[in-house]
Design an enzyme around this catalytic site. Structure first.
Site, short mmCIF file in Angstrom:
data_model
loop_
_atom_site.label_atom_id
_atom_site.label_comp_id
_atom_site.label_asym_id
_atom_site.label_seq_id
_atom_site.Cartn_x
_atom_site.Cartn_y
_atom_site.Cartn_z
N ALA A 67 0.84 -1.21 0.00
CA ALA A 67 0.00 0.00 0.00
C ALA A 67 0.87 1.25 0.00
CB ALA A 67 -0.88 0.00 1.24
N ASP A 70 0.20 3.24 -5.01
CA ASP A 70 -0.96 3.65 -5.81
C ASP A 70 -2.11 3.92 -4.85
OD1 ASP A 70 -2.79 4.19 -7.75
OD2 ASP A 70 -2.63 2.26 -8.78
N THR A 91 -3.40 3.87 1.19
CA THR A 91 -4.52 3.94 2.11
C THR A 91 -5.53 4.99 1.67
OG1 THR A 91 -3.26 3.15 4.03
CG2 THR A 91 -5.15 4.50 4.52
N ASN A 116 8.93 8.54 5.18
CA ASN A 116 7.81 9.34 4.68
C ASN A 116 6.91 9.76 5.83
OD1 ASN A 116 4.79 8.27 4.43
ND2 ASN A 116 6.15 6.49 4.49
N ARG A 117 6.34 10.95 5.64
CA ARG A 117 5.30 11.42 6.57
C ARG A 117 4.16 12.02 5.74
NH1 ARG A 117 9.74 14.95 8.19
NH2 ARG A 117 9.63 16.97 7.13
N GLY A 119 0.98 11.18 5.44
CA GLY A 119 -0.27 11.45 6.17
C GLY A 119 -1.52 11.16 5.36
N PHE A 120 -1.51 10.05 4.62
CA PHE A 120 -2.71 9.58 3.89
C PHE A 120 -3.27 10.65 2.94
CE2 PHE A 120 -4.08 6.57 7.63
CZ PHE A 120 -3.05 5.71 7.31
N SER A 185 -0.06 3.18 10.49
CA SER A 185 0.74 4.28 9.94
C SER A 185 1.13 5.21 11.08
CB SER A 185 -0.05 5.07 8.90
OG SER A 185 0.61 6.29 8.66
N ASN A 187 1.89 8.29 10.73
CA ASN A 187 1.75 9.69 10.32
C ASN A 187 0.35 10.28 10.52
OD1 ASN A 187 4.48 9.77 9.40
ND2 ASN A 187 3.84 8.53 7.65
N THR A 188 -0.54 9.50 11.09
CA THR A 188 -1.85 10.03 11.48
C THR A 188 -1.92 9.91 13.00
OG1 THR A 188 -2.92 9.40 9.41
CG2 THR A 188 -4.37 9.68 11.30
N LYS A 221 -3.23 -4.56 9.24
CA LYS A 221 -1.81 -4.22 9.01
C LYS A 221 -1.24 -3.61 10.28
CE LYS A 221 1.34 -1.94 5.81
NZ LYS A 221 1.48 -1.34 4.47
N ASN A 250 4.17 -2.43 8.78
CA ASN A 250 4.24 -1.07 8.24
C ASN A 250 5.65 -0.50 8.49
OD1 ASN A 250 3.35 1.56 7.35
ND2 ASN A 250 1.27 0.95 7.95
N GLY A 297 11.32 -4.18 4.04
CA GLY A 297 12.72 -4.44 3.76
C GLY A 297 12.97 -5.57 2.77
N TYR A 318 7.58 -2.28 -1.53
CA TYR A 318 7.43 -0.85 -1.83
C TYR A 318 8.83 -0.25 -2.04
CZ TYR A 318 5.70 3.96 -1.75
OH TYR A 318 5.40 5.24 -2.09
N THR A 319 9.59 -0.10 -0.96
CA THR A 319 10.89 0.57 -1.07
C THR A 319 11.82 -0.20 -2.02
OG1 THR A 319 10.57 1.40 1.16
CG2 THR A 319 12.80 1.53 0.29
C1 LIG Z 1 6.24 6.71 0.62
C2 LIG Z 1 5.50 5.62 1.34
C3 LIG Z 1 4.12 5.70 1.51
C4 LIG Z 1 3.42 4.69 2.17
N1 LIG Z 1 2.07 4.77 2.31
C5 LIG Z 1 1.38 3.77 2.93
C6 LIG Z 1 -0.02 3.83 3.04
O1 LIG Z 1 -0.69 4.75 2.57
N2 LIG Z 1 -0.64 2.80 3.68
C7 LIG Z 1 0.04 1.73 4.21
O2 LIG Z 1 -0.57 0.82 4.77
N3 LIG Z 1 1.39 1.66 4.09
C8 LIG Z 1 2.05 2.64 3.47
N4 LIG Z 1 3.42 2.56 3.36
C9 LIG Z 1 4.12 1.41 3.95
C10 LIG Z 1 4.39 0.32 2.92
O3 LIG Z 1 3.20 -0.22 2.39
C11 LIG Z 1 5.21 -0.82 3.56
O4 LIG Z 1 4.40 -1.49 4.50
C12 LIG Z 1 6.47 -0.34 4.27
O5 LIG Z 1 7.09 0.68 3.52
C13 LIG Z 1 7.49 -1.47 4.49
O6 LIG Z 1 7.80 -2.11 3.27
P1 LIG Z 1 9.10 -1.72 2.37
O7 LIG Z 1 10.30 -1.78 3.25
O8 LIG Z 1 9.07 -2.71 1.25
O9 LIG Z 1 8.84 -0.33 1.87
C14 LIG Z 1 4.13 3.57 2.69
C15 LIG Z 1 5.52 3.49 2.51
C16 LIG Z 1 6.20 4.49 1.84
C17 LIG Z 1 7.69 4.36 1.67
#
Ligand SMILES: Cc1cc2nc3c(=O)[nH]c(=O)nc-3n(C[C@H](O)[C@H](O)[C@H](O)COP(=O)(O)O)c2cc1C
Length: 337
Positions: A67, A70, A91, A116-117, A119-120, A185, A187-188, A221, A250, A297, A318-319
């Site tokens: 998440a 997109d 989200t 990141n911060r 904040g949805f 998250s 950030n909320t 989550k 997360n 990770g 994601y990352t």
């Molecule tokens: C820029 C950014 C935005 C994210 N936004 C959301 C989000 O909106 N909702 C959510 O559940 N996780 C969000 N995540 C968390 C990712 O879905 C993931 O759980 C987390 O980054 C750990 O996985 P990774 O190390 O592969 O990035 C976000 C992560 C990043 C880096």
């Protein structure tokens, strides 16, 4: 060996501000989702099928888009063409909202990490339901499992969180193969308190009461920054309320891997959260048979294998996608037995 992403795409994207690079990429993926020859071309590079069934759903492979990439569900056909086994959008919140002030995404290439911060920031449940409805009616809905991740609107008091989640759930459930309640998250403000046993049980009961006809799998989550006793309460609450799976995890608030003079407020993702997330997965698997979706990770085949060995049934990236590009999908798929 360097591929086209390493040689050209990442250097280009990393030469611009992270959020601008994000919007540019999403705009390209969104445009591509309307162009059949591009989708067919991408499809040729997608990994071979590695079918996996979990909580009653059949995935063509166990590698998903996490998440946050997109958030508004604008590029589903492109994610599917790239070869993901499942795609989680969001989200999404009940109210459309702009998120926190910019800048709010930061790269740490040496650590293979992001903070990141955001904040949805998202278009809100109603607008996204209209978008997904149009995609369904257009006949372009892709043959891939779609998760819809929902969270609390920033302006809704934490005491009214359940009603806020329910609003999004009602609007979006028809488009989802599974629905994620994001209670992790950082950030909320207050969101992570919803991981407390009582608050989580109330949220799950509220959603459960409206999830009887055409029941959708509900997934929770969680954060990596949990004490063992908190985790045990979450597992018990999830089991008692028929939760289909847990996403672990997360982003983390543990920034010890980032030099103090470069640190930023927000959730840390990428390589620094790998061990913490894997450790949490092992703790869940030792206590419960609840299915686990790993996130945190995964940057190469080794880190993905670590998640499966820890007890995960599916993984999300994601990352890793930001640092490694879509070739990471094939690398991980190639390492799955
Ligand atoms: C820029 C950014 C935005 C994210 N936004 C959301 C989000 O909106 N909702 C959510 O559940 N996780 C969000 N995540 C968390 C990712 O879905 C993931 O759980 C987390 O980054 C750990 O996985 P990774 O190390 O592969 O990035 C976000 C992560 C990043 C880096």
């Amino acid at each position: 060996m360097k591929n086209a992403y390493d040689r050209f795409v990442r250097p280009l994207l990393f030469s611009i501000d992270p959020e601008t690079a994000h919007h540019f990429t999403i705009a390209c993926l969104r445009a591509a989702s309307h162009i059949h020859p591009i989708l067919s071309a991408l499809n040729r590079f997608s990994p071979d099928p590695k079918p996996k069934s979990l909580f009653g759903l059949d995935f063509r492979n166990p590698i998903g888009l996490a998440a946050g990439l997109d958030k508004n569900g604008v590029a589903l056909p492109t994610w599917a063409a790239l070869g993901f086994g499942f795609v989680e959008i969001g989200t999404i919140t009940a109210k459309a909202q702009p998120g926190n002030p910019k800048p709010r995404i930061f790269r740490f290439p040496e650590q293979q990490a992001l903070i990141n911060r955001l904040g949805f920031n998202n278009d809100g449940a109603a607008a996204i339901a209209i978008r997904l409805g149009k995609l369904k009616r257009s006949g372009r809905w892709p043959d891939v499992k779609v998760g819809i991740n929902i969270g609390k609107s920033m302006s809704t008091p934490i005491g009214e969180a359940s009603a806020d989640y329910l609003h999004s759930f009602q609007l979006l459930k028809e488009f989802a193969d599974y629905v994620v309640l994001n209670v992790s998250s950082p950030n909320t403000p207050g969101l992570r308190d919803l991981q407390g046993a009582e608050a989580l049980a109330e949220l799950l009961r509220t959603i459960g009461q409206k999830n009887i006809a055409n029941r959708k799998p509900i997934v929770v989550k969680i954060a990596p920054d949990l004490e063992l006793n908190q985790l045990e309460q979450i597992i018990a609450t999830c089991e008692a309320n028929n939760v289909s799976a847990i996403i672990a995890t997360n982003t983390t608030l543990d920034h010890s891997s980032i030099p103090a003079d470069q640190d930023q407020q927000g959730g840390l993702s990428g390589a620094p959260v790998r061990q913490k997330s894997s450790a949490l997965i092992r703790e869940i698997a030792a206590r419960s048979t609840i299915p686990i979706i790993a996130s945190g990770g995964i940057l190469d085949a080794d880190s993905a294998r670590e998640k499966f060995e820890a007890g995960a049934g599916l993984v999300q990236i994601y990352t890793g996608l930001i640092y490694r590009g879509p070739g990471l999908l094939r690398e991980i798929a190639g390492a799955i037995a």
